[in-house]
Design a protein around this motif. Structure first.
Motif, PDB file in Angstrom:
ATOM      1  N   GLU A 173       4.504  12.671  -3.204  1.00  0.00           N
ATOM      2  CA  GLU A 173       4.526  11.211  -3.692  1.00  0.00           C
ATOM      3  C   GLU A 173       3.346  10.479  -3.125  1.00  0.00           C
ATOM      4  O   GLU A 173       3.118  10.270  -1.841  1.00  0.00           O
ATOM      5  CB  GLU A 173       5.829  10.421  -3.450  1.00  0.00           C
ATOM      6  CG  GLU A 173       5.856   9.102  -4.014  1.00  0.00           C
ATOM      7  CD  GLU A 173       7.213   8.563  -4.016  1.00  0.00           C
ATOM      8  OE1 GLU A 173       7.430   7.595  -4.823  1.00  0.00           O
ATOM      9  OE2 GLU A 173       8.210   9.077  -3.472  1.00  0.00           O
ATOM     10  N   CYS A 174       2.595  10.037  -3.877  1.00  0.00           N
ATOM     11  CA  CYS A 174       1.442   9.022  -3.733  1.00  0.00           C
ATOM     12  C   CYS A 174       1.983   7.807  -3.930  1.00  0.00           C
ATOM     13  O   CYS A 174       2.646   7.221  -4.805  1.00  0.00           O
ATOM     14  CB  CYS A 174       0.377   9.504  -4.748  1.00  0.00           C
ATOM     15  SG  CYS A 174      -1.453   8.602  -4.224  1.00  0.00           S
ATOM     16  N   ALA A 175       1.357   7.011  -2.655  1.00  0.00           N
ATOM     17  CA  ALA A 175       1.609   5.639  -3.010  1.00  0.00           C
ATOM     18  C   ALA A 175       0.303   4.890  -3.423  1.00  0.00           C
ATOM     19  O   ALA A 175      -0.219   5.422  -4.446  1.00  0.00           O
ATOM     20  CB  ALA A 175       1.921   5.059  -1.648  1.00  0.00           C
ATOM     21  N   LEU A 176       0.001   3.769  -3.156  1.00  0.00           N
ATOM     22  CA  LEU A 176      -1.238   3.070  -3.630  1.00  0.00           C
ATOM     23  C   LEU A 176      -2.380   3.424  -2.800  1.00  0.00           C
ATOM     24  O   LEU A 176      -3.219   2.511  -1.998  1.00  0.00           O
ATOM     25  CB  LEU A 176      -0.877   1.770  -3.911  1.00  0.00           C
ATOM     26  CG  LEU A 176      -0.009   1.272  -4.924  1.00  0.00           C
ATOM     27  CD1 LEU A 176       0.560  -0.279  -5.047  1.00  0.00           C
ATOM     28  CD2 LEU A 176      -0.406   1.514  -6.453  1.00  0.00           C
ATOM     29  N   GLY A 177      -3.036   4.648  -2.988  1.00  0.00           N
ATOM     30  CA  GLY A 177      -3.992   4.873  -2.486  1.00  0.00           C
ATOM     31  C   GLY A 177      -3.862   5.924  -1.132  1.00  0.00           C
ATOM     32  O   GLY A 177      -5.031   6.447  -0.626  1.00  0.00           O
ATOM     33  N   LEU A 178      -2.766   6.157  -0.715  1.00  0.00           N
ATOM     34  CA  LEU A 178      -2.357   7.018   0.298  1.00  0.00           C
ATOM     35  C   LEU A 178      -1.097   7.716  -0.027  1.00  0.00           C
ATOM     36  O   LEU A 178      -0.474   7.543  -1.021  1.00  0.00           O
ATOM     37  CB  LEU A 178      -2.061   6.243   1.791  1.00  0.00           C
ATOM     38  CG  LEU A 178      -3.178   5.227   2.263  1.00  0.00           C
ATOM     39  CD1 LEU A 178      -3.082   3.759   1.907  1.00  0.00           C
ATOM     40  CD2 LEU A 178      -3.486   5.576   3.722  1.00  0.00           C
ATOM     41  N   TRP A 179      -0.614   8.745   0.712  1.00  0.00           N
ATOM     42  CA  TRP A 179       0.381   9.643   0.442  1.00  0.00           C
ATOM     43  C   TRP A 179       1.561   9.461   1.612  1.00  0.00           C
ATOM     44  O   TRP A 179       1.233   9.315   2.607  1.00  0.00           O
ATOM     45  CB  TRP A 179       0.136  11.146   0.609  1.00  0.00           C
ATOM     46  CG  TRP A 179      -1.100  11.524  -0.429  1.00  0.00           C
ATOM     47  CD1 TRP A 179      -2.434  11.185  -0.374  1.00  0.00           C
ATOM     48  CD2 TRP A 179      -0.788  11.978  -1.710  1.00  0.00           C
ATOM     49  NE1 TRP A 179      -3.096  11.790  -1.622  1.00  0.00           N
ATOM     50  CE2 TRP A 179      -2.316  12.271  -2.423  1.00  0.00           C
ATOM     51  CE3 TRP A 179       0.306  12.509  -2.251  1.00  0.00           C
ATOM     52  CZ2 TRP A 179      -2.181  12.733  -3.711  1.00  0.00           C
ATOM     53  CZ3 TRP A 179       0.121  12.981  -3.773  1.00  0.00           C
ATOM     54  CH2 TRP A 179      -1.208  13.293  -4.261  1.00  0.00           C
ATOM     55  N   LEU A 180       2.911   9.370   0.926  1.00  0.00           N
ATOM     56  CA  LEU A 180       3.952   9.340   1.731  1.00  0.00           C
ATOM     57  C   LEU A 180       4.210  10.773   2.413  1.00  0.00           C
ATOM     58  O   LEU A 180       4.191  11.628   1.964  1.00  0.00           O
ATOM     59  CB  LEU A 180       5.216   8.700   0.650  1.00  0.00           C
ATOM     60  CG  LEU A 180       5.107   7.420   0.157  1.00  0.00           C
ATOM     61  CD1 LEU A 180       6.182   7.008  -0.755  1.00  0.00           C
ATOM     62  CD2 LEU A 180       4.936   6.332   1.253  1.00  0.00           C
ATOM     63  N   ALA A 231       0.803  -1.342   0.128  1.00  0.00           N
ATOM     64  CA  ALA A 231       0.072  -0.202  -0.127  1.00  0.00           C
ATOM     65  C   ALA A 231       0.864   1.231  -0.119  1.00  0.00           C
ATOM     66  O   ALA A 231       0.483   2.212  -0.423  1.00  0.00           O
ATOM     67  CB  ALA A 231      -0.970  -0.269   1.252  1.00  0.00           C
ATOM     68  N   ARG A 232       2.182   1.288   0.460  1.00  0.00           N
ATOM     69  CA  ARG A 232       2.832   2.321   0.689  1.00  0.00           C
ATOM     70  C   ARG A 232       4.130   2.441  -0.630  1.00  0.00           C
ATOM     71  O   ARG A 232       5.258   3.030  -0.332  1.00  0.00           O
ATOM     72  CB  ARG A 232       3.412   2.532   1.911  1.00  0.00           C
ATOM     73  CG  ARG A 232       4.342   1.409   2.242  1.00  0.00           C
ATOM     74  CD  ARG A 232       5.222   2.133   3.642  1.00  0.00           C
ATOM     75  NE  ARG A 232       5.814   0.950   4.537  1.00  0.00           N
ATOM     76  CZ  ARG A 232       6.475   1.075   5.452  1.00  0.00           C
ATOM     77  NH1 ARG A 232       6.799   2.335   6.009  1.00  0.00           N
ATOM     78  NH2 ARG A 232       7.172   0.101   6.192  1.00  0.00           N
ATOM     79  N   GLU A 233       3.915   1.675  -1.677  1.00  0.00           N
ATOM     80  CA  GLU A 233       4.894   1.517  -2.683  1.00  0.00           C
ATOM     81  C   GLU A 233       4.608   2.912  -3.144  1.00  0.00           C
ATOM     82  O   GLU A 233       3.739   3.326  -3.876  1.00  0.00           O
ATOM     83  CB  GLU A 233       4.552   0.621  -3.542  1.00  0.00           C
ATOM     84  CG  GLU A 233       5.290  -0.873  -3.181  1.00  0.00           C
ATOM     85  CD  GLU A 233       4.825  -2.054  -4.215  1.00  0.00           C
ATOM     86  OE1 GLU A 233       4.067  -1.520  -5.298  1.00  0.00           O
ATOM     87  OE2 GLU A 233       5.086  -3.181  -3.865  1.00  0.00           O
ATOM     88  N   GLY A 234       5.771   3.715  -3.206  1.00  0.00           N
ATOM     89  CA  GLY A 234       5.714   5.180  -4.081  1.00  0.00           C
ATOM     90  C   GLY A 234       5.525   4.960  -5.333  1.00  0.00           C
ATOM     91  O   GLY A 234       6.321   4.020  -6.062  1.00  0.00           O
ATOM     92  N   GLN A 235       4.866   5.945  -6.093  1.00  0.00           N
ATOM     93  CA  GLN A 235       4.604   5.767  -7.533  1.00  0.00           C
ATOM     94  C   GLN A 235       5.411   6.915  -8.227  1.00  0.00           C
ATOM     95  O   GLN A 235       5.120   7.068  -9.430  1.00  0.00           O
ATOM     96  CB  GLN A 235       3.107   5.614  -7.894  1.00  0.00           C
ATOM     97  CG  GLN A 235       2.172   4.425  -7.112  1.00  0.00           C
ATOM     98  CD  GLN A 235       2.982   3.119  -7.567  1.00  0.00           C
ATOM     99  OE1 GLN A 235       2.716   2.726  -8.694  1.00  0.00           O
ATOM    100  NE2 GLN A 235       3.600   2.363  -6.616  1.00  0.00           N
TER     101      GLN A 235
END
Length: 394
Positions: free
Chosen positions: A325-332, A304-308
């Motif tokens: 940086e957005c991850a997969l549905g949340l923001w880092l 879920a927290r893989e940066g994109q």
């Protein structure tokens, strides 16, 4: 609506529990009322699943006739997105959703207008180029799931998908939510209730059942803002940003209405307590566990927290002095420490101030909810004061 002016109002009574170690969090919470124009609010902090702070206080309405209670519910705007993302990650963990598969594999109509290869992960990470619709969308149409999802399926992206993030403020919920519906046959609100909040006994819903309306706090615009002033700001934005943030234009008045509460808006109309937000984001902080329940595998919670890819967000860039940086549905949390000093912590803010935070390394999860909306899209000073106090106490 504007709150009537109150001169020399008594300091609000703050109720609940706070571990002595986290007294600075209680102090910051109280300071938000004295110094940052808080009206009604609640904050919950959990460390490795143990609740160390659970506070509430102030007023649930603009006229200050109803106190904020332990079980007061409030619309948390985009803090809802992290909860909708949790639903998607649960499906991926069960092998029912491949985040690298084309959206059209689950939602065939979506393959129109050059989107046939667009992967699911672009929906979660705001990189799909579908931040808003080009044609005007009325509130009535916006509240109609079938109308809005059909229009999104037919439209073409504003920019080349995958190249940049551009905040999908309202469309995120329809896009991710329709994938959930196509896989499960259930709207996100029902899937969330059946698979997550029901088993965990969490007081959070997408939309608000009519029977719970008496528990709902009244959202209040910032003193300095009105719907007209808000519209004037949005009118200065580029067309794509106008589509994302003001088509249709919504604010406190809409979010207080029965029509908003009855709609399925998985990007923006989650209603819950701070306790509920901390527990749901706590699934990510707990590496997939919530108490005795394993909701996600460790691998799914980490994914879920893989940066994109960090960039200046195409929709929100003017409001930030830094890349995000957005991850997969949340923001880092990143270098700006939006979710504390750990750059790998992550979470989501809601329009006006609310927040859910997850930090697996420290075991921290936090939920902050309030009813006086501030002017900021993210990193509201009230939220930041609470986050800083939490980490100072660790």
């Amino acid at each position: 609506m504007h709150e009537p002016e109150h001169h020399a109002s008594p300091a609000p009574v703050i109720e609940g529990h706070c571990d002595p170690r986290f007294g600075a969090v209680r102090d910051a919470f109280a300071s938000n009322f004295r110094e940052r124009d808080e009206l009604g609010a609640a904050v919950t902090v959990q460390i490795h699943g143990e609740t160390v702070v659970d506070l509430w206080g102030g007023w649930a309405d603009a006229a200050r006739t109803c106190r904020w209670e332990r079980d007061t519910l409030v619309n948390v705007w985009s803090t809802t997105k992290g909860v909708t993302a949790l639903c998607a990650h649960l499906l991926a963990d069960r092998g029912l959703l491949d985040l690298d598969a084309p959206v059209a594999a689950y939602w065939p109509e979506f393959g129109a207008a050059g989107k046939e290869a667009l992967p699911v992960r672009h929906l979660l990470s705001h990189r799909a180029g579908l931040a808003g619709l080009r044609e005007p969308l009325t509130l009535e149409e916006f509240y109609d799931w079938e109308v809005t999802t059909a229009r999104l399926a037919a439209t073409e992206p504003w920019w080349e998908p995958g190249t940049r993030s551009g905040y999908h403020a309202m469309t995120y919920g329809f896009l991710v939510g329709e994938v959930i519906r196509r896989i499960t046959g259930r709207l996100p609100s029902a899937f969330l209730r059946d698979e997550i909040t029901g088993p965990l006994d969490v007081d959070f819903t997408i939309g608000l059942p009519e029977k719970e309306a008496d528990r709902a706090a009244e959202l209040v615009h910032p003193r300095a803002a009105s719907a007209g002033e808000q519209a004037a700001v949005f009118a200065q934005l580029a067309p794509a940003a106008q589509a994302a943030l003001a088509n249709p234009l919504v604010g406190a008045a809409q979010a207080n209405s029965p029509e908003w509460r009855a709609a399925e808006l998985p990007a923006a109309n989650g209603h819950g307590t701070a306790r509920a937000v901390a527990t749901l984001y706590g699934v990510f902080a707990g590496r997939g566990r919530s108490g005795d329940h394993r909701v996600l595998s460790e691998q799914a919670a980490e994914r879920a927290r893989e940066g994109q890819g960090a960039c200046r967000d195409l929709m929100l860039g003017a409001g930030f002095a830094h890349d995000t940086e957005c991850a997969l549905g949340l923001w880092l949390s990143g270098p700006n420490s939006s979710y504390g000093p750990n750059p790998r912590a992550f979470g989501h803010d809601g329009f006006g101030g609310s927040c859910g935070l997850a930090d697996p390394e420290s075991g921290v999860s936090l939920g902050y909810v309030m009813n006086r909306m501030g002017p900021d899209i993210a990193d509201d000073p009230r939220k930041m004061a609470l986050v800083e106090a939490v980490y100072a106490a660790l």
